[in-house]
Design a protein around this motif. Structure first.
Motif, PDB file in Angstrom:
ATOM      1  N   THR A 234     -16.946  25.633  20.485  1.00  0.00           N
ATOM      2  CA  THR A 234     -17.808  24.747  21.265  1.00  0.00           C
ATOM      3  C   THR A 234     -17.190  23.376  21.486  1.00  0.00           C
ATOM      4  N   GLY A 235     -15.919  23.199  21.024  1.00  0.00           N
ATOM      5  CA  GLY A 235     -15.182  21.994  21.384  1.00  0.00           C
ATOM      6  C   GLY A 235     -14.785  21.081  20.247  1.00  0.00           C
ATOM      7  N   PHE A 236     -15.313  21.275  19.023  1.00  0.00           N
ATOM      8  CA  PHE A 236     -15.000  20.363  17.919  1.00  0.00           C
ATOM      9  C   PHE A 236     -13.535  20.500  17.483  1.00  0.00           C
ATOM     10  N   ASN A 237     -12.978  19.382  17.067  1.00  0.00           N
ATOM     11  CA  ASN A 237     -11.590  19.329  16.633  1.00  0.00           C
ATOM     12  C   ASN A 237     -11.530  19.631  15.137  1.00  0.00           C
ATOM     13  N   THR A 238     -11.596  20.905  14.788  1.00  0.00           N
ATOM     14  CA  THR A 238     -11.606  21.293  13.379  1.00  0.00           C
ATOM     15  C   THR A 238     -10.187  21.309  12.802  1.00  0.00           C
ATOM     16  N   THR A 239     -10.111  21.298  11.466  1.00  0.00           N
ATOM     17  CA  THR A 239      -8.801  21.321  10.802  1.00  0.00           C
ATOM     18  C   THR A 239      -8.180  22.709  10.835  1.00  0.00           C
ATOM     19  N   ARG A 240      -8.993  23.745  11.116  1.00  0.00           N
ATOM     20  CA  ARG A 240      -8.576  25.157  11.115  1.00  0.00           C
ATOM     21  C   ARG A 240      -8.189  25.629   9.713  1.00  0.00           C
ATOM     22  N   ARG A 241      -8.543  24.850   8.700  1.00  0.00           N
ATOM     23  CA  ARG A 241      -8.243  25.221   7.316  1.00  0.00           C
ATOM     24  C   ARG A 241      -9.480  25.008   6.454  1.00  0.00           C
ATOM     25  N   PRO A 242     -10.469  25.883   6.589  1.00  0.00           N
ATOM     26  CA  PRO A 242     -11.675  25.736   5.769  1.00  0.00           C
ATOM     27  C   PRO A 242     -11.372  25.904   4.291  1.00  0.00           C
ATOM     28  N   LEU A 243     -12.133  25.205   3.454  1.00  0.00           N
ATOM     29  CA  LEU A 243     -11.918  25.224   2.011  1.00  0.00           C
ATOM     30  C   LEU A 243     -13.188  25.666   1.297  1.00  0.00           C
ATOM     31  N   SER A 244     -13.053  26.004   0.006  1.00  0.00           N
ATOM     32  CA  SER A 244     -14.222  26.330  -0.815  1.00  0.00           C
ATOM     33  C   SER A 244     -14.726  25.055  -1.472  1.00  0.00           C
TER      34      SER A 244
ATOM     35  N   GLY B 184     -15.379  34.589   3.817  1.00  0.00           N
ATOM     36  CA  GLY B 184     -15.094  34.380   5.229  1.00  0.00           C
ATOM     37  C   GLY B 184     -16.078  33.497   5.979  1.00  0.00           C
ATOM     38  N   LEU B 185     -17.110  32.967   5.281  1.00  0.00           N
ATOM     39  CA  LEU B 185     -18.095  32.139   5.982  1.00  0.00           C
ATOM     40  C   LEU B 185     -17.460  30.865   6.525  1.00  0.00           C
ATOM     41  N   GLY B 186     -16.575  30.236   5.753  1.00  0.00           N
ATOM     42  CA  GLY B 186     -15.920  29.011   6.212  1.00  0.00           C
ATOM     43  C   GLY B 186     -15.109  29.238   7.468  1.00  0.00           C
ATOM     44  N   GLU B 187     -14.342  30.350   7.484  1.00  0.00           N
ATOM     45  CA  GLU B 187     -13.526  30.668   8.653  1.00  0.00           C
ATOM     46  C   GLU B 187     -14.405  30.916   9.880  1.00  0.00           C
TER      47      GLU B 187
ATOM     48  N   VAL C 104     -14.333  21.945   7.363  1.00  0.00           N
ATOM     49  CA  VAL C 104     -15.383  22.872   6.942  1.00  0.00           C
ATOM     50  C   VAL C 104     -15.159  23.313   5.496  1.00  0.00           C
ATOM     51  N   TYR C 105     -16.246  23.344   4.709  1.00  0.00           N
ATOM     52  CA  TYR C 105     -16.222  23.851   3.336  1.00  0.00           C
ATOM     53  C   TYR C 105     -17.244  24.976   3.215  1.00  0.00           C
ATOM     54  N   ASN C 106     -16.873  26.008   2.487  1.00  0.00           N
ATOM     55  CA  ASN C 106     -17.799  27.102   2.202  1.00  0.00           C
ATOM     56  C   ASN C 106     -18.455  26.832   0.857  1.00  0.00           C
ATOM     57  N   GLY C 107     -19.746  26.538   0.882  1.00  0.00           N
ATOM     58  CA  GLY C 107     -20.461  26.244  -0.363  1.00  0.00           C
ATOM     59  C   GLY C 107     -21.199  27.447  -0.916  1.00  0.00           C
ATOM     60  N   THR C 108     -20.872  28.636  -0.398  1.00  0.00           N
ATOM     61  CA  THR C 108     -21.532  29.865  -0.863  1.00  0.00           C
ATOM     62  C   THR C 108     -20.491  30.835  -1.402  1.00  0.00           C
ATOM     63  N   THR C 109     -20.959  31.993  -1.842  1.00  0.00           N
ATOM     64  CA  THR C 109     -20.042  33.031  -2.324  1.00  0.00           C
ATOM     65  C   THR C 109     -19.716  34.046  -1.235  1.00  0.00           C
ATOM     66  N   ALA C 110     -20.235  33.811  -0.009  1.00  0.00           N
ATOM     67  CA  ALA C 110     -19.995  34.744   1.093  1.00  0.00           C
ATOM     68  C   ALA C 110     -18.555  34.611   1.578  1.00  0.00           C
TER      69      ALA C 110
END
Length: 457
Positions: free
Chosen positions: A369-379, A357-360, A349-355
């Protein structure tokens, strides 16, 4: 099923209808004696066990129907569908276990019904038991393989199946991918469809949609049965004597059942199951081991010995097959069916906004919901992404579509060579993650699902 539908529609409704109506319907049932001269049978179990078989009988089908729904050719005088149905002792649960028709089976010694020739024990495909010895040999073979004592026998043909679906006003099915089978003529686009009797027959017969063949077909039959049960319980058929009689008469004029399934049995079972819903039912198939050719028999399916023994022991012990799961809170969205299980999809997951905590927040929601995320969202970028988008390698396009279903309105962008990880870049348009589930997701040790999990959302 082809129909456990006969059991579902009849058994659920008769309790509120009365002796007069049921006695009349009882006279229309064709009777067979599948338990004659049977010895050394399994012990009685708690609850009631039905063996429900669908034959490929097509002599009552019109020429127009044969042409439209591709039902030409001669029947094989064999069972096209075989299901073991267990009704729990407290009448609160129905467990439906599909038995692959190509299962490797050891037929007990018997006398051929047609020729009178005597046979010793020999290996065949399970559906051949009906050809050699009719209902009686079919029951004996299934009891020998499962060690589950059969209490009642129900047999349905193509014509009865179509008429029953039409009498109910059709049944909804939903699919996350196009379904096309040139053998049956099935042609469904992605989405929800209300099928009439002929279309429903195409749906439950199709086995050339993908590599899953007969195993995939059994899953579709189970989803269809859950949808039919939902239609029967939500449309008022079971509470309306006129509608009930119409549906019941349609089914019973073509069904064959054992002599012991009479008025009193149907009334008692119906009274106990008035509150039955799709959530009260659970579906699975016998765990499969090896699949391959056997000399003199052809391509067969051999059961997983350890898992199948455990499965049938649970039936004998009157225990549920599907794992317990907490109920969804009131108002929570029903999961959208997708083609690929989210557990199989790796997401960054990447946060493409200035909000902040949105990525987290998105990462947690996708993981929930079951997806195997990296748990490390980036900007990502300059923080001015307006529309959420997903980049993916074209080789994982089915996974991308499953992820898109969880992010309504997002854009898909193919990136050749990206690899198996899918990248989500959140834009300012992001609102929420929608829950999803795979049509063929694995549930517990036996892959069992409850009816409310597989009906259309």
């Amino acid at each position: 099923m082809r129909m456990v539908t006969t059991l579902s529609v009849l058994v659920l409704g008769v309790g509120g209808i009365g002796h007069a109506l049921v006695n009349g319907l009882n006279e229309g049932i064709g009777r067979v004696d599948p338990f004659r001269d049977m010895k050394n049978r399994p012990e009685d179990t708690h609850g009631i066990n039905f063996l429900v078989v669908g034959t490929d009988g097509r002599d009552k089908i019109t020429k127009e129907q044969k042409k439209k729904y591709r039902l030409g050719g001669a029947g094989c005088r064999c069972t096209d569908t075989i299901m073991l149905v267990h009704i729990s002792e407290d009448r609160r649960r129905a467990s439906v276990v599909s038995l692959p028709r190509d299962s490797y089976a050891e037929i007990p010694e018997h006398t051929d019904e047609t020729t009178g020739k005597k046979y010793r024990t020999h290996p065949v495909k399970l559906n051949a038991a009906y050809s050699e010895g009719g209902p009686a040999l079919t029951v004996r073979t299934v009891e020998h393989m499962t060690k589950v004592k059969i209490d009642h026998y129900l047999e349905i043909d193509f014509s009865s199946f179509m008429k029953t679906v039409d009498a109910l006003g059709g049944v909804e099915v939903c699919t996350a991918r196009p379904m096309h089978d040139t053998y049956t003529g099935l042609n469904l686009t992605v989405g929800t469809h209300k099928l009439n009797g002929g279309q429903a027959l195409q749906y439950v017969r199709s086995r050339h949609i993908d590599g899953a063949a007969d195993l995939g077909r059994m899953q579709r039959q189970q989803r269809f049965l859950a949808g039919l049960l939902h239609q029967a319980t939500s449309s008022g058929v079971l509470l309306n004597p006129v509608k009930f009689k119409k549906v019941s008469s349609t089914v019973l004029n073509a069904v064959r059942a054992d002599k012991g399934l009479g008025t009193e049995q149907m009334l008692a079972l119906g009274r106990a199951m008035r509150s039955f819903t799709p959530a009260s039912s659970e579906f699975t198939s016998v765990p499969v081991g090896k699949i391959g050719p056997v000399k003199g028999i052809g391509s067969t399916v051999k059961w997983d010995e350890r898992k199948s023994k455990k499965l049938f022991q649970l039936l004998r012990d009157d225990k549920p097959l599907a794992p317990h799961r907490p109920k969804h809170p009131a108002g929570q969205l029903r999961p959208t069916p997708v083609d690929v299980s989210p557990q199989q999809i790796r997401v960054q997951v990447y946060n493409g906004t200035t909000a902040d905590g949105l990525g987290e927040r998105i990462d947690r929601a996708l993981r929930a919901t079951g997806f195997n995320t990296t748990r490390r969202p980036l900007s990502s970028g300059n923080g001015k992404v307006l529309r959420t988008f997903v980049t993916y390698d074209p080789r994982w396009d089915r996974s991308a579509k499953s992820l898109q279903a969880a992010l309504p309105g997002c854009e898909l962008r193919a990136v050749k060579g990206q690899g198996p990880t899918l990248n989500v870049t959140a834009g300012t348009d992001f609102k929420a993650v929608r829950p999803v589930r795979a049509e063929d997701q694995y549930q517990g040790e036996f892959g069992a699902v409850t009816g409310d999990q597989v009906v259309c959302p």
